[in-house]
Design a protein around this motif. Structure first.
Motif, PDB file in Angstrom:
ATOM      1  N   HIS A 155      -0.578 -13.530  14.033  1.00  0.00           N
ATOM      2  CA  HIS A 155      -0.526 -14.402  12.863  1.00  0.00           C
ATOM      3  C   HIS A 155       0.306 -13.773  11.748  1.00  0.00           C
ATOM      4  CE1 HIS A 155      -1.620 -17.829  10.510  1.00  0.00           C
ATOM      5  NE2 HIS A 155      -2.169 -17.077   9.562  1.00  0.00           N
ATOM      6  N   VAL A 156       0.198 -12.466  11.582  1.00  0.00           N
ATOM      7  CA  VAL A 156       1.033 -11.761  10.597  1.00  0.00           C
ATOM      8  C   VAL A 156       2.507 -11.978  10.935  1.00  0.00           C
ATOM      9  CG1 VAL A 156       1.742  -9.479   9.764  1.00  0.00           C
ATOM     10  CG2 VAL A 156      -0.685 -10.043   9.935  1.00  0.00           C
ATOM     11  N   ALA A 157       2.866 -11.874  12.194  1.00  0.00           N
ATOM     12  CA  ALA A 157       4.259 -12.098  12.609  1.00  0.00           C
ATOM     13  C   ALA A 157       4.690 -13.530  12.305  1.00  0.00           C
ATOM     14  CB  ALA A 157       4.429 -11.784  14.097  1.00  0.00           C
ATOM     15  N   ASP A 158       3.822 -14.491  12.580  1.00  0.00           N
ATOM     16  CA  ASP A 158       4.140 -15.896  12.268  1.00  0.00           C
ATOM     17  C   ASP A 158       4.321 -16.095  10.761  1.00  0.00           C
ATOM     18  OD1 ASP A 158       3.942 -16.486  14.953  1.00  0.00           O
ATOM     19  OD2 ASP A 158       1.993 -17.493  14.792  1.00  0.00           O
ATOM     20  N   LEU A 159       3.441 -15.484   9.970  1.00  0.00           N
ATOM     21  CA  LEU A 159       3.545 -15.602   8.515  1.00  0.00           C
ATOM     22  C   LEU A 159       4.835 -14.961   8.005  1.00  0.00           C
ATOM     23  CD1 LEU A 159      -0.126 -14.854   7.422  1.00  0.00           C
ATOM     24  CD2 LEU A 159       1.047 -17.066   7.347  1.00  0.00           C
ATOM     25  N   THR A 160       5.186 -13.819   8.556  1.00  0.00           N
ATOM     26  CA  THR A 160       6.417 -13.138   8.154  1.00  0.00           C
ATOM     27  C   THR A 160       7.628 -14.019   8.439  1.00  0.00           C
ATOM     28  OG1 THR A 160       5.403 -10.977   8.530  1.00  0.00           O
ATOM     29  CG2 THR A 160       7.816 -11.059   8.499  1.00  0.00           C
ATOM     30  N   LYS A 161       7.636 -14.639   9.605  1.00  0.00           N
ATOM     31  CA  LYS A 161       8.735 -15.547   9.962  1.00  0.00           C
ATOM     32  C   LYS A 161       8.802 -16.717   8.977  1.00  0.00           C
ATOM     33  CE  LYS A 161      10.427 -18.483  13.675  1.00  0.00           C
ATOM     34  NZ  LYS A 161      10.147 -19.093  14.964  1.00  0.00           N
ATOM     35  N   LYS A 162       7.639 -17.286   8.634  1.00  0.00           N
ATOM     36  CA  LYS A 162       7.610 -18.410   7.688  1.00  0.00           C
ATOM     37  C   LYS A 162       8.083 -17.975   6.305  1.00  0.00           C
ATOM     38  CE  LYS A 162       3.976 -21.157   9.815  1.00  0.00           C
ATOM     39  NZ  LYS A 162       2.614 -21.668   9.713  1.00  0.00           N
TER      40      LYS A 162
END
Length: 112
Positions: free
Chosen positions: A71-78
């Protein structure tokens, strides 16, 4: 949302009073709070379902950490995507005179 959580088996269907009000025990209330906190972090329902299963099953934390890091990776991408959108729109807004004329770089860019 609670009806939805029940429909996807995230929580069990609550017992009801004679008047039709839902009644929750302490465990169910804790689960609803858990779900709410996970939603506050923007976790999608699929990940929340996994986390609830790990939490209720007293599983090792490695699975929890894996979900959190995904989820951290997804948030970083967003964040990267949103920052790029913000910067591009700010640049277009700076180029727009914002006066009585119909000519506007924002509209011209959106048109292309």
């Amino acid at each position: 949302m609670i009806r939805y959580y029940e429909s996807i088996d995230l929580i069990p269907a609550a017992s009801r009073t004679a008047a039709g009000y839902r009644v929750y025990n302490d465990t169910e209330v804790r689960t609803l709070r858990f779900i709410r906190r996970a939603r506050d972090f923007g976790l999608p329902i699929a990940r929340i379902k996994l986390l609830v299963g790990l939490w209720q099953g007293h599983k090792p934390s490695r699975g929890v950490k894996k979900i959190a890091l995904e989820h951290v990776a997804d948030l970083t991408k967003k964040i990267v995507e949103l920052t790029a959108m913000r910067d591009a729109l700010a640049e277009l807004a700076d180029a727009c005179e914002g006066d009585h004329r119909a000519e506007c770089p924002i509209l011209r860019d959106f048109e292309s």
